[in-house]
Scaffold this motif. Structure first.
Motif, short mmCIF file in Angstrom:
data_model
loop_
_atom_site.label_atom_id
_atom_site.label_comp_id
_atom_site.label_asym_id
_atom_site.label_seq_id
_atom_site.Cartn_x
_atom_site.Cartn_y
_atom_site.Cartn_z
N PRO A 190 48.65 65.29 71.98
CA PRO A 190 49.78 66.35 72.63
C PRO A 190 49.68 67.82 72.26
O PRO A 190 49.52 68.57 73.10
CB PRO A 190 51.01 65.66 72.48
N PHE A 191 49.22 67.94 70.88
CA PHE A 191 49.11 69.28 70.40
C PHE A 191 48.02 69.88 71.05
O PHE A 191 48.03 71.26 71.35
CB PHE A 191 49.15 69.40 68.98
N TYR A 192 47.06 69.34 71.25
CA TYR A 192 45.79 69.88 72.01
C TYR A 192 46.08 70.49 73.28
O TYR A 192 45.58 71.64 73.45
CB TYR A 192 44.65 68.72 72.11
N TYR A 193 47.10 70.04 74.09
CA TYR A 193 47.19 70.24 75.26
C TYR A 193 48.56 71.31 75.30
O TYR A 193 48.54 72.26 76.12
CB TYR A 193 47.81 69.17 76.21
N PRO A 248 40.98 73.19 71.23
CA PRO A 248 40.35 73.12 72.40
C PRO A 248 39.00 74.09 72.51
O PRO A 248 38.08 73.90 73.04
CB PRO A 248 41.12 73.27 73.66
N ILE A 249 39.46 75.22 72.09
CA ILE A 249 38.80 76.50 71.69
C ILE A 249 38.55 76.98 70.17
O ILE A 249 39.83 77.11 69.93
CB ILE A 249 39.01 77.65 72.83
N VAL A 250 37.68 77.30 69.91
CA VAL A 250 37.46 77.80 68.43
C VAL A 250 38.17 79.23 68.35
O VAL A 250 37.91 80.15 69.32
CB VAL A 250 36.05 78.02 68.03
N GLY A 251 39.21 79.23 67.37
CA GLY A 251 39.93 80.58 67.56
C GLY A 251 41.30 80.66 68.27
O GLY A 251 41.86 81.55 68.11
N LEU A 252 41.54 79.76 69.22
CA LEU A 252 42.63 79.77 69.99
C LEU A 252 44.05 79.52 69.01
O LEU A 252 44.95 80.33 69.40
CB LEU A 252 42.50 78.60 71.05
N ARG A 253 43.93 78.69 68.22
CA ARG A 253 45.17 78.33 67.42
C ARG A 253 45.55 79.77 66.47
O ARG A 253 46.59 79.97 66.60
CB ARG A 253 45.24 77.00 66.44
N PRO A 254 44.64 80.20 65.81
CA PRO A 254 44.91 81.43 65.19
C PRO A 254 45.25 82.66 65.98
O PRO A 254 46.23 83.47 65.80
CB PRO A 254 43.72 81.79 64.08
N LEU A 255 44.74 82.61 67.26
CA LEU A 255 45.28 83.80 68.20
C LEU A 255 46.51 83.42 68.49
O LEU A 255 47.50 84.51 68.55
CB LEU A 255 44.22 83.45 69.38
N GLY A 268 35.25 86.70 63.38
CA GLY A 268 34.18 86.30 62.39
C GLY A 268 33.79 84.58 62.83
O GLY A 268 32.63 84.02 62.93
N GLN A 269 34.85 83.83 63.21
CA GLN A 269 34.89 82.63 63.42
C GLN A 269 34.14 82.26 64.69
O GLN A 269 33.30 81.38 65.08
CB GLN A 269 36.15 81.91 63.74
N ARG A 270 34.28 83.39 65.91
CA ARG A 270 33.61 83.16 67.07
C ARG A 270 32.10 83.45 66.95
O ARG A 270 31.22 82.80 67.51
CB ARG A 270 34.29 84.31 68.18
N GLU A 271 31.73 84.55 65.94
CA GLU A 271 30.43 84.96 65.85
C GLU A 271 29.59 83.62 65.24
O GLU A 271 28.55 83.75 65.50
CB GLU A 271 30.28 85.83 64.92
N LYS A 272 30.18 82.90 64.29
CA LYS A 272 29.32 82.02 63.72
C LYS A 272 29.04 80.72 64.62
O LYS A 272 28.35 79.79 64.28
CB LYS A 272 30.31 81.40 62.21
N ILE A 296 38.74 85.14 73.37
CA ILE A 296 39.55 84.81 72.43
C ILE A 296 39.19 86.02 71.30
O ILE A 296 40.33 86.41 71.00
CB ILE A 296 38.97 83.54 71.64
N ALA A 297 37.86 86.22 70.98
CA ALA A 297 37.72 87.23 70.23
C ALA A 297 38.36 88.72 70.82
O ALA A 297 39.11 89.57 70.03
CB ALA A 297 36.44 87.59 69.84
N ALA A 298 38.17 89.02 71.88
CA ALA A 298 38.50 90.26 72.62
C ALA A 298 39.89 90.39 72.57
O ALA A 298 40.44 91.50 71.93
CB ALA A 298 38.07 90.35 74.09
N PHE A 299 40.75 89.16 72.84
CA PHE A 299 42.26 89.59 72.86
C PHE A 299 42.52 89.62 71.63
O PHE A 299 43.56 90.23 71.16
CB PHE A 299 42.68 88.31 73.49
#
Length: 617
Positions: free
Chosen positions: A467-470, A512-519, A543-547, A561-564
């Motif tokens: 459920p957390f994923y959604y 679901p998307i790398v960087g979404l939770r920290p965003l 940095g997470q997105r570039e890797k 994600i990185a832009a926002f």
């Protein structure tokens, strides 16, 4: 019939037309759509009634995005544009001067047509920018505004001159930008009325439009090709026309001021600029007048204060408070005339939503649906109700609204996705699978206009996750649509992200998307005033997105994600007083990021932030 009697008869007919047009607009706004259409159905010979019908269709198109309504709106715009153009332009003026003016169109009617023609260009521009989410749409919109600029410039200058002659040069007119200043020579013609002795509105004088003071060939050319010559206009008509042109003049300035930097460069090449403050002042002036555009000016201001401006002032809570106060004042002043108007109730509910009074907002939206005679407005209100419940994290109630909305063929792609998220948040994985399959069928059969952003995200629904994923995907939708909840619910989101994101407690949770939770967590921490934590968290996302080692298509699709994250970091830095570093981040987004989800929306915000930095420096 003598010429004087004919003039009086024409004047009475014109007054009846614009009074009927004003009544028609009032009926539309008070949910009496059919009664208004009866007024507008005999509009063939009347520019004011045709303009009233156009505004009616245009408002419908602006609210619904329905293809059929948009097509009708564009066709109506073209028809009215053709009619208004017949007596304007240098070729028509040349024929009239050489062969005589057989149409016998009065100067008043020419001004009415000129203002209406300019209005059609502004409406064209708004539709282009709304329907074409690309640079091409912005360029088309800018070109339409360029044509409107010349028409407004001429009409506003002439009418402002006459208005000041009648009511005094200290008359409270909207400020004129330096490039549109009235020439002093126009105010000092031999027959002009002194500023200290304004003409009484009850005693209409015979007036003439001011002409350029330049002697020689320029003056003769102006006199020959000017479509409006030696008019005799009474103060009542001057006042109404001044309010009429101020509506389009203000909306013009407001629209242009909202363009992103890339489009503004093109606009400057075309030779005109904009001033948001002047636009708002002009709309405030227009809404106090007798013309049919007065209530539309109120709606334009409400739209700006409750929908547009909150998206641009993410970094300045004082500006948001000002917008809320302005909107509240307009609604209170309009209450006696439009207390049960569904569209005014819509903006009243938007105001409650901005004040985080979600229960009052839902109640007002529901009331607007009850009174609404326009299907599109009812759909829009139902959409807002669903978002309000989502802001309260009431997934069951939100699901009920989204299930109703996905029955609408033209928008079921988005609402099927939102319904699937609600099922996932409530741990109903069987329904997530069903909804995911339905979305695939919609996309395969192309049953409606598909949104690539939603198509990308619908691929994340399966296989079933936690459920957390959604909930994370739901938080993303709330954030991207500028719908983050009240502080109490933001605290719940922070606790959810911190708890569920802890690998020691929930090792199986996958973002679901790398960087979404920290965003999401960083944005919420910033809202709670925990800026240092927020900046550290958001700064790590790039940095997470570039890797990432993924296919280029997927990487491009989620670059937002990185832009926002960089944008949010810049906003926090601005609040900390570090404008230089904030500007560097904003410039980096503009120059290094492109073709990502919600790019135009973020560019609008960046453009607004850069203007704020420039103004402060």
């Amino acid at each position: 019939m003598s010429r004087k009697e004919a003039h009086l008869q024409d004047s009475d007919r014109r007054r009846q037309d614009w009074e009927l047009a004003r009544k028609g607009i009032q009926l539309i706004l008070n949910n009496k759509y059919e009664d208004a259409l009866k007024i507008f159905e005999n509009r063939e010979d009347s520019i004011p009634l045709s303009a009233g019908y156009l505004f009616t269709i245009f408002m419908n198109a602006a609210m619904s995005f329905d293809d059929a309504v948009l097509t009708l709106s564009l066709n109506t715009l073209k028809d009215l544009e053709t009619r208004c153009s017949q007596n304007l332009g240098w070729l028509r003026t040349f024929k009239n001067k050489v062969f005589g003016n057989y149409n016998d169109v009065s100067p008043y009617e020419l001004l009415e047509q000129q203002i209406t023609l300019a209005d059609t260009q502004v409406c064209h521009a708004v539709l282009y920018m709304m329907t074409e989410d690309s640079t091409a749409g912005l360029v088309k919109g800018a070109w339409a505004l360029r044509k409107a600029w010349g028409l407004y410039h001429s009409a506003y200058k002439e009418l402002a001159t006459q208005y000041k002659k009648i009511y005094g040069f200290s008359a409270n007119l909207p400020e004129t930008p330096s490039m549109w200043r009235l020439s002093e020579s126009a105010n000092n013609t031999p027959n002009s009325t002194p500023a200290t002795t304004p003409v009484s509105p009850g005693e209409p004088p015979h007036l003439q439009f001011a002409e350029p003071s330049n002697s020689g060939i320029r003056k003769r050319l102006y006199q020959f090709f000017s479509p409006v010559s030696t008019p005799q206009i009474c103060p009542e008509e001057v006042k109404r026309l001044m309010c009429a042109v101020s509506f389009g003049y203000g909306l013009f300035h407001l629209c242009v001021s909202l363009l992103p930097t890339s489009a503004l460069r093109f606009v400057h090449i075309l030779g005109f600029a904009s001033d948001r403050k002047v636009g708002i002042e002009a709309l405030m002036f227009s809404r106090s007048g007798p013309d049919m555009r007065a209530p539309l000016a109120s709606l334009a201001l409400l739209w700006y204060h409750t929908v547009v401006n909150p998206s641009f002032i993410h970094f300045n809570s004082d500006d948001l408070s000002t917008s809320v106060e302005e909107a509240e004042a307009i609604i209170n002043e309009s209450n006696h005339e439009f207390s049960e108007s569904s569209i005014f109730l819509f903006f009243k509910a938007r105001l409650y939503r901005l004040k985080k009074k979600i229960d009052e907002a839902v109640s007002t939206y529901t009331k607007a649906v009850k009174y609404s005679g326009i299907r599109e407005l009812a759909v829009l209100c139902l959409h807002e109700v669903g978002w309000c419940y989502l802001m309260q994290l009431e997934f069951q109630k939100a699901l009920k609204s989204f299930n109703q909305l996905k029955k609408n063929e033209s928008i079921k792609h988005l609402y099927s996705y939102l319904a699937a998220l609600c099922h996932g948040c409530m741990d109903d994985m069987n329904m997530v699978a069903v909804m995911s399959q339905n979305i695939k069928l919609i996309e395969m059969e192309k049953q409606c206009e598909l949104d690539p952003k939603i198509s990308r995200r619908s691929g994340l629904l399966m296989p079933p996750k936690s459920p957390f994923y959604y909930r994370l995907l739901t938080y993303e939708m709330l954030y991207l649509w500028d719908s983050l909840p009240s502080q109490e619910d933001i605290i719940i989101i922070v606790q959810d992200c911190e708890d569920q994101g802890d690998p020691l407690k929930h090792s199986k949770n996958v973002d679901p998307i790398v960087g979404l939770r920290p965003l999401i967590l960083g944005v919420c921490l910033g809202c709670l005033g925990r800026r240092e934590e927020a900046i550290n968290l958001l700064s790590s996302i790039r940095g997470q997105r570039e890797k990432l080692v993924v296919d280029k298509g997927t990487r491009r699709g989620y670059r937002h994600i990185a832009a926002f994250a960089m944008y949010e970091t810049a906003m926090l830095l601005m609040k900390e007083g570090n404008s230089r570093e904030a500007k560097e981040l904003l410039d980096t987004i503009l120059h290094q990021y492109s073709s990502y989800d919600f790019e135009n929306r973020l560019n609008f915000k960046i453009h607004s932030a850069l203007k704020e930095i420039a103004a402060a420096s």
